[in-house]
Design a protein around this motif. Structure first.
Motif, short mmCIF file in Angstrom:
data_model
loop_
_atom_site.label_atom_id
_atom_site.label_comp_id
_atom_site.label_asym_id
_atom_site.label_seq_id
_atom_site.Cartn_x
_atom_site.Cartn_y
_atom_site.Cartn_z
N GLU A 47 0.82 -1.21 0.00
CA GLU A 47 0.00 0.00 0.00
C GLU A 47 0.85 1.26 0.00
OE1 GLU A 47 -2.73 -0.30 3.27
OE2 GLU A 47 -3.85 -1.95 2.32
N ALA A 48 1.96 1.24 0.74
CA ALA A 48 2.85 2.40 0.78
C ALA A 48 3.46 2.69 -0.58
CB ALA A 48 3.94 2.18 1.82
N GLU A 49 3.59 1.67 -1.41
CA GLU A 49 4.18 1.81 -2.74
C GLU A 49 3.12 1.85 -3.84
OE1 GLU A 49 7.78 1.95 -3.98
OE2 GLU A 49 7.36 3.02 -2.12
N GLY A 50 1.86 1.90 -3.44
CA GLY A 50 0.79 1.93 -4.43
C GLY A 50 0.67 0.64 -5.22
N GLN A 51 1.01 -0.45 -4.59
CA GLN A 51 0.97 -1.76 -5.23
C GLN A 51 -0.11 -2.62 -4.58
OE1 GLN A 51 2.99 -2.56 -7.92
NE2 GLN A 51 3.56 -0.40 -7.77
N LYS A 52 -0.31 -3.77 -5.16
CA LYS A 52 -1.32 -4.71 -4.66
C LYS A 52 -0.63 -6.04 -4.35
CE LYS A 52 -5.65 -6.82 -6.11
NZ LYS A 52 -6.62 -6.94 -7.21
N VAL A 53 -1.00 -6.63 -3.25
CA VAL A 53 -0.48 -7.95 -2.90
C VAL A 53 -1.49 -8.99 -3.36
CG1 VAL A 53 0.18 -9.50 -1.02
CG2 VAL A 53 0.75 -7.09 -0.88
N ASP A 92 4.55 3.82 9.83
CA ASP A 92 5.59 4.84 9.91
C ASP A 92 6.97 4.27 9.58
OD1 ASP A 92 3.75 6.78 10.66
OD2 ASP A 92 4.18 6.57 12.81
N GLY A 93 7.26 3.09 10.11
CA GLY A 93 8.55 2.46 9.84
C GLY A 93 8.72 2.11 8.37
N VAL A 94 7.69 1.56 7.77
CA VAL A 94 7.74 1.22 6.34
C VAL A 94 7.89 2.48 5.51
CG1 VAL A 94 6.35 0.34 4.40
CG2 VAL A 94 6.53 -0.98 6.52
N ARG A 95 7.10 3.50 5.82
CA ARG A 95 7.17 4.75 5.08
C ARG A 95 8.57 5.37 5.16
NH1 ARG A 95 2.41 6.16 6.16
NH2 ARG A 95 2.79 6.86 8.28
N HIS A 96 9.15 5.38 6.36
CA HIS A 96 10.49 5.95 6.53
C HIS A 96 11.54 5.15 5.78
CE1 HIS A 96 14.07 7.19 9.00
NE2 HIS A 96 13.57 8.34 8.60
N THR A 97 11.45 3.82 5.85
CA THR A 97 12.39 2.97 5.12
C THR A 97 12.30 3.20 3.62
OG1 THR A 97 12.32 1.27 6.83
CG2 THR A 97 13.06 0.57 4.65
#
Length: 108
Positions: A47-53, A92-97
């Motif tokens: 979701e953070a990358e605008g992708q779909k799993v 937050d951690g994923v977004r920062h990474t």
């Protein structure tokens, strides 16, 4: 279900143990407020990358390699007794990474 901990929180936990912990004791470092499944983590990253799993049913090999431990959640009571608290949520951690990774791509 797994314990989650962002690297900055892990480092702050290690520093708290070094400064305030008891010699010879062991401390689990994980954010007690954040527990997530591996599928849930994949979803947050996508979701953070605008992708779909896309999830599929596991085959026999996948099932055979699955951990028999359904919940691998660490007890952080001893670390918390030293005054430590985690500061990063999974999102937050994923977004920062991802921000760091994208900045590194630009500078290369």
């Amino acid at each position: 279900m797994r314990s989650y901990n962002y690297i900055a929180d892990a480092v702050s936990g290690i520093l708290i143990v070094i400064l305030n912990g008891q010699a010879g004791e062991s401390y689990n470092i994980a954010n007690p407020n954040v527990r997530i499944t591996i599928a849930g983590l994949a979803q947050v990253i996508a979701e953070a990358e605008g992708q779909k799993v896309v999830f599929t049913d596991p085959d026999a090999v996948d099932l055979a390699n699955r951990s028999p431990i359904a919940k691998q959640v660490l007890d952080t009571t001893k670390l918390e007794s030293l005054g430590w608290t985690g500061g990063y949520s999974v999102a937050d951690g994923v977004r920062h990474t991802l921000q760091i990774l994208h900045e590194a791509e630009v500078t290369e």
